[in-house]
Design a protein around this motif. Structure first.
Motif, PDB file in Angstrom:
ATOM      1  N   GLN A   1       0.820  -1.208   0.000  1.00  0.00           N
ATOM      2  CA  GLN A   1       0.000   0.000   0.000  1.00  0.00           C
ATOM      3  C   GLN A   1       0.858   1.264   0.000  1.00  0.00           C
ATOM      4  O   GLN A   1       0.452   2.296  -0.548  1.00  0.00           O
ATOM      5  CB  GLN A   1      -0.941  -0.015   1.208  1.00  0.00           C
ATOM      6  CG  GLN A   1      -1.987  -1.117   1.144  1.00  0.00           C
ATOM      7  CD  GLN A   1      -2.736  -1.134  -0.191  1.00  0.00           C
ATOM      8  OE1 GLN A   1      -3.192  -0.096  -0.682  1.00  0.00           O
ATOM      9  NE2 GLN A   1      -2.853  -2.321  -0.785  1.00  0.00           N
ATOM     10  N   ALA A   2       2.044   1.190   0.596  1.00  0.00           N
ATOM     11  CA  ALA A   2       2.971   2.329   0.533  1.00  0.00           C
ATOM     12  C   ALA A   2       3.461   2.521  -0.891  1.00  0.00           C
ATOM     13  O   ALA A   2       3.674   3.670  -1.336  1.00  0.00           O
ATOM     14  CB  ALA A   2       4.138   2.102   1.484  1.00  0.00           C
TER      15      ALA A   2
ATOM     16  N   ARG B   1       0.821   6.956  -6.569  1.00  0.00           N
ATOM     17  CA  ARG B   1      -0.250   7.949  -6.682  1.00  0.00           C
ATOM     18  C   ARG B   1       0.311   9.361  -6.603  1.00  0.00           C
ATOM     19  O   ARG B   1      -0.102  10.248  -7.362  1.00  0.00           O
ATOM     20  CB  ARG B   1      -1.276   7.734  -5.564  1.00  0.00           C
ATOM     21  CG  ARG B   1      -2.530   8.607  -5.687  1.00  0.00           C
ATOM     22  CD  ARG B   1      -3.358   8.588  -4.426  1.00  0.00           C
ATOM     23  NE  ARG B   1      -2.668   9.227  -3.299  1.00  0.00           N
ATOM     24  CZ  ARG B   1      -2.585  10.550  -3.146  1.00  0.00           C
ATOM     25  NH1 ARG B   1      -3.124  11.384  -4.038  1.00  0.00           N
ATOM     26  NH2 ARG B   1      -1.963  11.049  -2.104  1.00  0.00           N
ATOM     27  N   GLN B   2       1.276   9.544  -5.704  1.00  0.00           N
ATOM     28  CA  GLN B   2       1.871  10.865  -5.547  1.00  0.00           C
ATOM     29  C   GLN B   2       2.770  11.240  -6.717  1.00  0.00           C
ATOM     30  O   GLN B   2       2.926  12.426  -7.023  1.00  0.00           O
ATOM     31  CB  GLN B   2       2.659  10.925  -4.236  1.00  0.00           C
ATOM     32  CG  GLN B   2       1.801  10.854  -2.989  1.00  0.00           C
ATOM     33  CD  GLN B   2       2.620  10.977  -1.715  1.00  0.00           C
ATOM     34  OE1 GLN B   2       3.819  11.274  -1.748  1.00  0.00           O
ATOM     35  NE2 GLN B   2       1.978  10.750  -0.575  1.00  0.00           N
ATOM     36  N   ARG B   3       3.366  10.243  -7.337  1.00  0.00           N
ATOM     37  CA  ARG B   3       4.252  10.509  -8.473  1.00  0.00           C
ATOM     38  C   ARG B   3       3.815   9.677  -9.672  1.00  0.00           C
ATOM     39  O   ARG B   3       4.392   8.649  -9.982  1.00  0.00           O
ATOM     40  CB  ARG B   3       5.692  10.188  -8.098  1.00  0.00           C
ATOM     41  CG  ARG B   3       6.343  11.134  -7.098  1.00  0.00           C
ATOM     42  CD  ARG B   3       6.537  12.547  -7.683  1.00  0.00           C
ATOM     43  NE  ARG B   3       7.319  12.535  -8.901  1.00  0.00           N
ATOM     44  CZ  ARG B   3       8.650  12.692  -8.936  1.00  0.00           C
ATOM     45  NH1 ARG B   3       9.333  12.846  -7.809  1.00  0.00           N
ATOM     46  NH2 ARG B   3       9.292  12.713 -10.090  1.00  0.00           N
TER      47      ARG B   3
ATOM     48  N   ILE C   1       3.252  -6.524  -4.479  1.00  0.00           N
ATOM     49  CA  ILE C   1       3.878  -5.317  -5.025  1.00  0.00           C
ATOM     50  C   ILE C   1       3.798  -5.332  -6.541  1.00  0.00           C
ATOM     51  O   ILE C   1       3.497  -4.309  -7.178  1.00  0.00           O
ATOM     52  CB  ILE C   1       5.339  -5.205  -4.542  1.00  0.00           C
ATOM     53  CG1 ILE C   1       5.380  -4.917  -3.041  1.00  0.00           C
ATOM     54  CG2 ILE C   1       6.092  -4.123  -5.319  1.00  0.00           C
ATOM     55  CD1 ILE C   1       6.759  -5.007  -2.426  1.00  0.00           C
ATOM     56  N   GLY C   2       4.050  -6.490  -7.137  1.00  0.00           N
ATOM     57  CA  GLY C   2       3.974  -6.591  -8.589  1.00  0.00           C
ATOM     58  C   GLY C   2       2.604  -6.241  -9.128  1.00  0.00           C
ATOM     59  O   GLY C   2       2.482  -5.586 -10.177  1.00  0.00           O
ATOM     60  N   ALA C   3       1.559  -6.653  -8.429  1.00  0.00           N
ATOM     61  CA  ALA C   3       0.197  -6.330  -8.865  1.00  0.00           C
ATOM     62  C   ALA C   3      -0.054  -4.829  -8.829  1.00  0.00           C
ATOM     63  O   ALA C   3      -0.700  -4.262  -9.725  1.00  0.00           O
ATOM     64  CB  ALA C   3      -0.808  -7.066  -7.986  1.00  0.00           C
TER      65      ALA C   3
END
Length: 373
Positions: free
Chosen positions: A119-120, A126-128, A152-154
């Motif tokens: 999620q991080a 999302r921010q970049r 993470i890959g997803a």
């Protein structure tokens, strides 16, 4: 004359299987001999099947760090923004190559006893939204932690970025494959969980990554770092860009046969069982694992904090000198803080784990400064 090696429960290189060592002694063939080229094509196919990948993998002629640097040089273009996920020493180090080839490197870091939260990663993307490439070390051996690669890959695939993964010390020891994890360049080594020798880089490249590499004017061509030079090297009549490490290819062939013969699921189960015995044994001795949570521990390396009164080198040396067992020290930021027990390939055996725990128990049961009689 070389000394007799101790029982190597190190994090790599690890002991090669006897069949692998025997394969190194096969007669060296001329690389343009059609017999060798046919053999090489067979090895590539065995590796493709082991990776569960649709595209033919690449074998580069150097230890896996060559493959990692080559991946950065090939895929990262001058306009790319790279999100480098850092949970350990090797993840941190990738930034050096990313910065060399790309426009900007953004870092998402956690303490080296922690793992990356998917999620991080989602929030960072999302921010970049201009991030085009994400890089991750799946299993950072200096910490003994394992990142949640599939999750993470997803997230990265949903964003549309390319994913580079260092799976050097995870592939072959657990259920991890590039296509299932949405990895575009997946680098691993034959000298860890496959139990071969440390002279090759094994690289899986997705179709879309090949397209990006071919369109990247800065991707190495005519260079030892060139991934493009090895693309399709197993096709009939195509010349190798440099002379392949023929004996190392023989060794890899033997290792892949062993992996397929034992069965991937059985190999993973053996690694997991050895790791569980190791972790439980350390905890029973009152020692503390380095990862902050048990579920963060990798099935291929167990890192534990040093007991009071012992330096890392003193404990390692006593294990080697008194019990004939060799462990690995920490690296960089974890140096002097922990020891690491590797259970990869031929060293991933429950009896070896029990031997290490027994040796540690005997050392810790004696007063400091008292050596084995």
């Amino acid at each position: 004359m070389l000394p007799i090696p101790p029982l190597m429960l190190t994090t790599g290189p690890v002991p090669a299987y006897p069949q692998v060592l025997a394969a190194l002694g096969r007669p060296i063939l001329y690389d343009y001999d059609p017999a060798f080229q046919s053999f090489y094509a067979d090895v590539i196919e065995k590796l493709r099947l082991a990776l569960r990948q649709g595209t033919a993998p690449v074998i580069m002629q150097g230890e896996a760090i060559l493959g990692i640097e080559a991946a950065a040089a090939a895929l990262i273009g001058r306009d790319d923004v790279v999100l480098n996920l850092v949970s350990g020493v090797y993840g941190k180090g990738f930034a050096n190559w990313a910065a060399r080839y790309g426009k900007e490197v953004v870092e998402l870091a956690v303490p080296y006893d922690d793992i990356i939260d998917p999620q991080a990663v989602r929030e960072a993307l999302r921010q970049r939204p201009d991030i085009t490439i994400v890089s991750l070390c799946h299993h950072d051996t200096p910490s003994g932690t394992l990142n949640p690669l599939n999750e993470i890959g997803a997230v990265v695939a949903e964003h549309g970025a390319f994913l580079i993964v260092d799976a050097v010390s995870s592939f072959g020891g657990m259920d991890v494959h590039p296509r299932e994890a949405h990895v575009d360049i997946f680098i691993t080594s034959p000298s860890k969980c496959l139990g071969s020798t440390p002279g090759l880089s094994l690289i899986s490249v997705s179709e879309r990554a090949w397209a990006k590499i071919e369109a990247n004017p800065d991707a190495p061509r005519g260079s030892f770092l060139s991934l493009l030079g090895w693309k399709g090297a197993s096709e009939p009549g195509k010349p190798f860009p440099v002379t392949p490490s023929i004996a190392e290819i023989y060794a890899l062939d033997a290792a892949l046969d062993l992996y397929a013969g034992e069965g991937a699921e059985n190999v993973w189960a053996r690694h997991a069982e050895t790791a569980e015995i190791t972790r439980n044994g350390l905890l029973e001795l009152g020692l503390k694992l380095w990862p902050k949570k048990l579920e963060f521990c990798a099935p291929t390396t167990t890192a534990f904090k040093l007991p009071d009164g012992f330096s890392d080198t003193a404990l390692r040396d006593r294990l080697r000198d008194e019990h004939g067992i060799l462990l690995s020290l920490g690296r960089a930021d974890t140096a002097g803080k922990l020891l690491r027990i590797g259970h990869m390939g031929a060293s991933a055996k429950p009896d070896f784990a029990r031997a290490a725990i027994t040796a540690l128990s005997q050392i810790l049961s004696r007063p400091l400064g008292q050596t084995h009689p």
